[in-house]
Design an enzyme around this catalytic site. Sequence first.
Site, PDB file in Angstrom:
ATOM      1  N   GLN A  72     -37.507  10.787  48.138  1.00 31.49           N
ATOM      2  CA  GLN A  72     -38.157  11.581  47.084  1.00 31.49           C
ATOM      3  C   GLN A  72     -39.598  11.945  47.443  1.00 31.49           C
ATOM      4  O   GLN A  72     -40.401  12.242  46.554  1.00 31.49           O
ATOM      5  CB  GLN A  72     -38.164  10.802  45.768  1.00 31.49           C
ATOM      6  CG  GLN A  72     -36.881  10.930  44.970  1.00 31.49           C
ATOM      7  CD  GLN A  72     -36.552  12.377  44.632  1.00 31.49           C
ATOM      8  OE1 GLN A  72     -37.420  13.225  44.482  1.00 31.49           O
ATOM      9  NE2 GLN A  72     -35.270  12.661  44.497  1.00 31.49           N
ATOM     10  N   SER A  73     -39.962  11.909  48.705  1.00 32.38           N
ATOM     11  CA  SER A  73     -41.348  12.131  49.111  1.00 32.38           C
ATOM     12  C   SER A  73     -41.904  13.478  48.621  1.00 32.38           C
ATOM     13  O   SER A  73     -41.362  14.544  48.933  1.00 32.38           O
ATOM     14  CB  SER A  73     -41.422  12.065  50.643  1.00 32.38           C
ATOM     15  OG  SER A  73     -42.666  12.559  51.093  1.00 32.38           O
ATOM     16  N   ASN A  74     -43.001  13.414  47.868  1.00 31.03           N
ATOM     17  CA  ASN A  74     -43.703  14.646  47.467  1.00 31.03           C
ATOM     18  C   ASN A  74     -44.314  15.296  48.706  1.00 31.03           C
ATOM     19  O   ASN A  74     -44.357  16.510  48.828  1.00 31.03           O
ATOM     20  CB  ASN A  74     -44.855  14.327  46.503  1.00 31.03           C
ATOM     21  CG  ASN A  74     -44.395  13.615  45.260  1.00 31.03           C
ATOM     22  OD1 ASN A  74     -43.479  14.066  44.589  1.00 31.03           O
ATOM     23  ND2 ASN A  74     -45.015  12.483  44.938  1.00 31.03           N
ATOM     24  N   ALA A  76     -43.239  15.230  51.822  1.00 33.07           N
ATOM     25  CA  ALA A  76     -42.245  15.913  52.648  1.00 33.07           C
ATOM     26  C   ALA A  76     -41.905  17.278  52.029  1.00 33.07           C
ATOM     27  O   ALA A  76     -41.888  18.304  52.729  1.00 33.07           O
ATOM     28  CB  ALA A  76     -40.993  15.053  52.788  1.00 33.07           C
TER      29      ALA A  76
END
Length: 320
Positions: A72-74, A76
């Site tokens: 869920q990386s913002n 990325a």
Amino acid sequence: MNHFEKASLGIFPTPLYRLPNISNDLGTNVWIKRDDLCGVALGGNKVRKLEYLLADAKRQGYDLVMTTGQAQSNHAMLTAACALRMGMDCMLVLKKRGITARKGNQILNYLMGVDVRYVDTDRYDEIYEEMDRIGRQMGRRVYKIPCGGSNALGSLGYIDCMKEIADFGQHFDHLVCACGSGGTAAGSVLGAKLYLPDTQVMCAMVDDDPFDVIVPHIMREAAQLLGVDVEIPVPELLDVCGPGYSIPSEEGNAAIAMMLRREGIVLDTCYTGKAFAGLIRQARAGAYKPEDNVLFLHTGGAGGLFAQDWEGTETSPRFA
Ligand SMILES: *Cc1c(COP(=O)(O)O)cnc(C)c1O
């Protein structure tokens, strides 16, 4: 000071204003810097870092960018959004652990059509090796952006942010920001040393990495890049991690609810809710005087909020 090229990606300066209801609730002047409203996808702190990192990639002739993080990386998601806008290809090599159904930022990655690879490891050195391997296989040079964009070059984005706050002209006694991979904290603490010398920066740690080592390390390298001769400050750290990185905390959820009910502003479970809970905790513990001006740095993260499962809670969260 040395100058580094920046891509123009965000809309800056971001809004900065006082929160009247929360100031009333907490008995001090609480202000907010809306880096969540910086104009790319759902906004957030990674855009300021990417302005430097992607300009560097472009200048060196790379046309394929890779980065990593959690599913869920913002960071990325924003790397993909920014790279695509600049006409570069982007591949995300993310950690498999914690992968959910297509939710939150994964929806945006899907809509952007980015190639996402999930790797079954928690070790970033293995992930960077995997990026090199994929690059060799494709016969392409890869510009690797570290997790969170948190190297010295990326942190310059938050040195700029501190200058932007100084240019706003309001004095702040305190500034509170979330600290997840350390680049924002490093840029903010070093930037405050340069531009806001009377502002105390509190870094609210949302995971249990050794930030007492990581943050000064990034600051030293950033100072070297800039060619400035400053004493590297000792960062002030506050543990707001709760049950673990990216696992919502009760205190953080209550802070999210308060910010939304009282000011109509959306925070997230992984970073900004917990960081704002840290500010509330400090206020309740008497760390701020009634006449103080306390600035909360909103670093974004809305996508992650919609990846959480909120079923099964009868009453909405409240601060005690
Ligand atoms: C990445 C992130 C942070 C933490 O910033 P770092 O520079 O990684 O410490 C804070 N808030 C949000 C919403 C983020 O995505």
